[in-house]
Design a protein around this motif. Structure first.
Motif, PDB file in Angstrom:
ATOM      1  N   ASN A 277       0.758  -1.292  -0.131  1.00  0.00           N
ATOM      2  CA  ASN A 277       0.034   0.191   0.011  1.00  0.00           C
ATOM      3  C   ASN A 277       0.842   1.122   0.005  1.00  0.00           C
ATOM      4  N   VAL A 278       2.070   1.120  -0.612  1.00  0.00           N
ATOM      5  CA  VAL A 278       2.725   2.398  -0.604  1.00  0.00           C
ATOM      6  C   VAL A 278       2.110   3.435  -1.276  1.00  0.00           C
ATOM      7  N   GLU A 279       2.300   4.605  -0.720  1.00  0.00           N
ATOM      8  CA  GLU A 279       1.700   5.816  -1.504  1.00  0.00           C
ATOM      9  C   GLU A 279       2.686   6.974  -1.646  1.00  0.00           C
ATOM     10  N   TRP A 280       2.772   7.508  -2.536  1.00  0.00           N
ATOM     11  CA  TRP A 280       3.632   8.757  -2.843  1.00  0.00           C
ATOM     12  C   TRP A 280       2.822  10.156  -2.822  1.00  0.00           C
ATOM     13  N   VAL A 281       3.401  10.985  -1.926  1.00  0.00           N
ATOM     14  CA  VAL A 281       2.964  12.440  -1.598  1.00  0.00           C
ATOM     15  C   VAL A 281       3.837  13.751  -2.260  1.00  0.00           C
ATOM     16  N   ASP A 282       3.098  14.559  -2.668  1.00  0.00           N
ATOM     17  CA  ASP A 282       3.869  15.689  -3.324  1.00  0.00           C
ATOM     18  C   ASP A 282       4.383  16.311  -2.105  1.00  0.00           C
ATOM     19  N   VAL A 283       5.569  16.596  -2.378  1.00  0.00           N
ATOM     20  CA  VAL A 283       6.462  17.695  -1.635  1.00  0.00           C
ATOM     21  C   VAL A 283       6.056  19.014  -1.511  1.00  0.00           C
ATOM     22  N   PRO A 284       5.671  19.611  -0.448  1.00  0.00           N
ATOM     23  CA  PRO A 284       5.084  20.913  -0.481  1.00  0.00           C
ATOM     24  C   PRO A 284       5.948  21.900  -0.938  1.00  0.00           C
ATOM     25  N   ASP A 285       7.127  21.938  -0.472  1.00  0.00           N
ATOM     26  CA  ASP A 285       7.965  22.877  -1.087  1.00  0.00           C
ATOM     27  C   ASP A 285       9.269  22.415  -1.350  1.00  0.00           C
ATOM     28  N   PRO A 286       9.724  21.715  -2.436  1.00  0.00           N
ATOM     29  CA  PRO A 286      10.881  21.104  -2.990  1.00  0.00           C
ATOM     30  C   PRO A 286      12.262  22.039  -2.800  1.00  0.00           C
ATOM     31  N   LEU A 287      12.184  23.551  -2.688  1.00  0.00           N
ATOM     32  CA  LEU A 287      13.342  24.187  -2.602  1.00  0.00           C
ATOM     33  C   LEU A 287      13.546  24.646  -1.195  1.00  0.00           C
ATOM     34  N   ALA A 288      12.560  23.922  -0.233  1.00  0.00           N
ATOM     35  CA  ALA A 288      13.039  24.256   1.006  1.00  0.00           C
ATOM     36  C   ALA A 288      13.167  25.597   1.507  1.00  0.00           C
ATOM     37  N   GLU A 290      12.009  27.656   3.725  1.00  0.00           N
ATOM     38  CA  GLU A 290      11.700  27.900   5.088  1.00  0.00           C
ATOM     39  C   GLU A 290      12.010  26.861   5.808  1.00  0.00           C
ATOM     40  N   THR A 291      11.625  25.795   5.335  1.00  0.00           N
ATOM     41  CA  THR A 291      11.559  24.484   6.178  1.00  0.00           C
ATOM     42  C   THR A 291      12.265  23.004   5.421  1.00  0.00           C
ATOM     43  N   PRO A 292      13.199  22.578   6.063  1.00  0.00           N
ATOM     44  CA  PRO A 292      13.622  21.339   5.328  1.00  0.00           C
ATOM     45  C   PRO A 292      12.531  20.424   4.923  1.00  0.00           C
ATOM     46  N   ILE A 293      12.695  19.708   3.973  1.00  0.00           N
ATOM     47  CA  ILE A 293      11.389  18.914   3.237  1.00  0.00           C
ATOM     48  C   ILE A 293      11.264  17.910   4.414  1.00  0.00           C
ATOM     49  N   ARG A 294      11.952  17.114   5.163  1.00  0.00           N
ATOM     50  CA  ARG A 294      11.596  16.220   6.130  1.00  0.00           C
ATOM     51  C   ARG A 294      10.798  16.667   7.259  1.00  0.00           C
ATOM     52  N   LEU A 295      10.977  17.791   7.273  1.00  0.00           N
ATOM     53  CA  LEU A 295      10.167  18.756   8.601  1.00  0.00           C
ATOM     54  C   LEU A 295       8.839  19.173   7.814  1.00  0.00           C
ATOM     55  N   GLN A 296       8.544  19.044   6.613  1.00  0.00           N
ATOM     56  CA  GLN A 296       7.576  19.986   6.090  1.00  0.00           C
ATOM     57  C   GLN A 296       6.370  19.124   6.346  1.00  0.00           C
ATOM     58  N   ASP A 297       5.088  19.703   6.384  1.00  0.00           N
ATOM     59  CA  ASP A 297       3.738  18.933   6.590  1.00  0.00           C
ATOM     60  C   ASP A 297       3.036  18.499   5.365  1.00  0.00           C
ATOM     61  N   PHE A 298       3.120  16.758   5.849  1.00  0.00           N
ATOM     62  CA  PHE A 298       2.546  15.984   4.654  1.00  0.00           C
ATOM     63  C   PHE A 298       1.365  15.483   5.135  1.00  0.00           C
ATOM     64  N   GLY A 299       0.593  16.064   5.937  1.00  0.00           N
ATOM     65  CA  GLY A 299      -0.721  15.821   6.161  1.00  0.00           C
ATOM     66  C   GLY A 299      -0.791  15.067   7.563  1.00  0.00           C
ATOM     67  N   ALA A 300      -2.087  14.542   7.977  1.00  0.00           N
ATOM     68  CA  ALA A 300      -2.249  13.697   9.091  1.00  0.00           C
ATOM     69  C   ALA A 300      -1.781  12.504   9.122  1.00  0.00           C
ATOM     70  N   LYS A 301      -1.422  12.015   7.915  1.00  0.00           N
ATOM     71  CA  LYS A 301      -0.869  10.619   7.870  1.00  0.00           C
ATOM     72  C   LYS A 301       0.377  10.460   8.152  1.00  0.00           C
ATOM     73  N   GLY A 302       1.190  11.795   7.999  1.00  0.00           N
ATOM     74  CA  GLY A 302       2.706  11.883   8.196  1.00  0.00           C
ATOM     75  C   GLY A 302       3.444  11.358   6.781  1.00  0.00           C
ATOM     76  N   ILE A 303       4.525  10.950   7.102  1.00  0.00           N
ATOM     77  CA  ILE A 303       5.394  10.720   6.015  1.00  0.00           C
ATOM     78  C   ILE A 303       6.433   9.641   6.763  1.00  0.00           C
ATOM     79  N   THR A 304       7.131   8.701   5.675  1.00  0.00           N
ATOM     80  CA  THR A 304       7.973   7.665   6.346  1.00  0.00           C
ATOM     81  C   THR A 304       9.490   8.079   6.039  1.00  0.00           C
ATOM     82  N   HIS A 305      10.064   7.896   7.249  1.00  0.00           N
ATOM     83  CA  HIS A 305      11.719   8.286   7.479  1.00  0.00           C
ATOM     84  C   HIS A 305      12.465   6.992   7.563  1.00  0.00           C
ATOM     85  N   SER A 306      13.668   7.305   7.532  1.00  0.00           N
ATOM     86  CA  SER A 306      14.784   6.154   7.692  1.00  0.00           C
ATOM     87  C   SER A 306      16.151   6.879   7.904  1.00  0.00           C
TER      88      SER A 306
END
Length: 453
Positions: A277-288, A290-306
């Protein structure tokens, strides 16, 4: 395995090489035309103190940091990292090599007119032109003015995509431009691509490596972020897929991988674990901005880190990527000494293929896989980036783990030896030469011998 044990094994000359792992290696090499492949025997100590290899193999030093480049542009820069082999004319080949120089690097990549991004950036790439016998015909700057060029990956049209593992903005550490981008590099003259042009739509973050789906041109990207929240796994959907040199400058859409219910990949410990069930979510601000991409808001479901996402390559119908290690003491959900993941776009399926030691055999000194490449035998060659002795080790299709090379250049003391990591392992088009870098002291080797095909 603890650093103390690793260093003890190295000091006592333990010959065990490679890694302890569990998983299905057959998944990595499905469809390979090569034979199963096995190891090559014990490593033999190099009397010249550079590179230990199995019997029957020999090396040639192609380039060393500090030596003059044939181009006359200056000395060979320091911090050899990711690298690829590209075909040249009339049987020649090109090695395009990253230099992971930071703002305080020892020997910078020379700033050359027309191919320098930021005059205060000390990183970049150099290119070696070789004949079929691995004689160096030319060595020159391929791109300059970038920062912390770590890994990257080859394109499908004979160029190199070099990745900045850095996200400093203009005004930080003396930089005059924002960093954290991917740049396309031509092996003979990057001016053919318009010079040092950042591929901004591919994101501004701590890039590590890339791999391209040859069926549709989608680019997969890893992020090696050093602090929690850790990096993400991305895909880039180009506006001009498979368009050839310079086409990535047309831009596209950047997305990040979300595995529902899995906020941290390190929490998955069972090889063969599969997520359909892998999903792909649009990055809100690819140029980062104000905020690094990994800290940006990906919605209530969040995002997967490693933690420590490193090597990335395409094989068969899937993209494979490496998590070098995870440490709960540093914020990961669980501990491991390396994972290899497989994502198959056609089924949207993510599978944990291999988990690296140390539980199955503490006598094996390897850990923390980094750069990775397919070997002529159909298996893998993996650069080790841990503590203690440093190896290039092989993983055969049959499940054997073996040593291919060991760094013999001691940069410590006889009482407390240290060895620089390996990086940039790659093979010649005919599979007869393995090229690999020693990070420190910067050394590029060509290894030949009785390769099994």
């Amino acid at each position: 395995m603890s650093t103390t044990r690793r260093q003890m094994l190295a000091r006592t000359g333990a010959a065990g090489a490679g890694i302890a792992f569990s998983g299905a290696l057959s998944e990595l090499f499905a469809g390979s035309a090569f034979a199963a492949g096995t190891g090559y025997g014990d490593l033999i100590k190099d009397p010249n103190g550079l590179l230990d290899l199995p019997k029957g193999f020999k090396y040639k030093v192609l380039s060393r940091e500090g030596e003059p480049m044939s181009s006359g542009e200056g000395p060979v820069p320091t911090n050899f990292d990711g690298m690829t082999t590209l075909r040249g004319r009339r049987g020649t080949r090109h090695l395009v090599r990253n230099h992971e120089n930071r703002h305080n690097g020892k020997i910078r990549v020379p700033a050359v007119d027309g191919i320098t991004y930021d005059p205060n950036g000390m990183g970049g790439c150099t290119s070696l032109h070789l004949d079929s016998r691995n004689n160096v015909l030319d060595e020159h700057t391929a791109i300059a003015g970038t920062a912390v060029n770590c890994a990257g990956g080859p394109s499908l049209w004979g160029t190199w995509l070099t990745c900045e593992e850095n996200e400093d903005k203009a005004g930080t550490n003396g930089y005059t431009k924002d960093h954290g981008f991917i740049f396309e590099v031509h092996p003979t003259d990057t001016r053919k691509l318009g010079g040092a042009v950042p591929l901004t739509d591919m994101g501004r973050f701590q890039h590590e490596a890339i791999a391209i789906d040859p069926s549709n041109g989608v680019v997969y990207e890893t992020e090696d972020a050093f602090q929690k929240p850790f990096g993400l796994f991305y895909r880039f959907l180009p506006k001009k897929p498979l368009g050839g040199m310079g086409s990535l400058q047309a831009g596209g859409k950047l997305q990040a991988m979300r595995v529902p219910g899995v906020p941290d990949l390190s929490s998955v410990q069972e090889t063969g674990a599969t997520f359909d069930n892998v999903e792909w979510v649009d990055v809100p601000d690819p140029l980062a901005k104000e905020t690094p991409i990994r800290l940006q808001d990906f919605g209530a479901k969040g995002i997967t880190h490693s933690q420590k996402l490193e090597g990335c390559y395409w094989g068969g119908r899937s993209v494979y990527f490496v998590a070098s290690f995870a440490k709960s003491a540093e914020g990961s959900a669980a501990d491991h000494y390396g994972q290899i993941w497989k994502y198959t776009p056609s089924s949207k399926r993510l599978t944990l293929v291999i988990v690296f030691g140390p539980d199955s055999d503490l006598q094996l000194p390897g850990e923390e896989p980094d750069n990775i490449a397919l070997a002529p035998s159909g298996g893998l060659m993996v650069c080790e980036d841990g503590e203690g002795a440093q190896h290039v080790y092989g993983l055969s299709r049959g499940g054997e783990v073996y040593a291919m090379a060991r760094n013999a250049q001691n940069i410590g003391t006889p009482e407390a030896p240290e060895w620089g990591e390996f990086a940039g392992v790659t093979f010649s088009p005919d599979g007869e030469t393995m090229y690999v870098n020693c990070y420190n002291p910067g050394t590029t080797f060509a290894v030949t011998g009785p390769w099994k095909h």
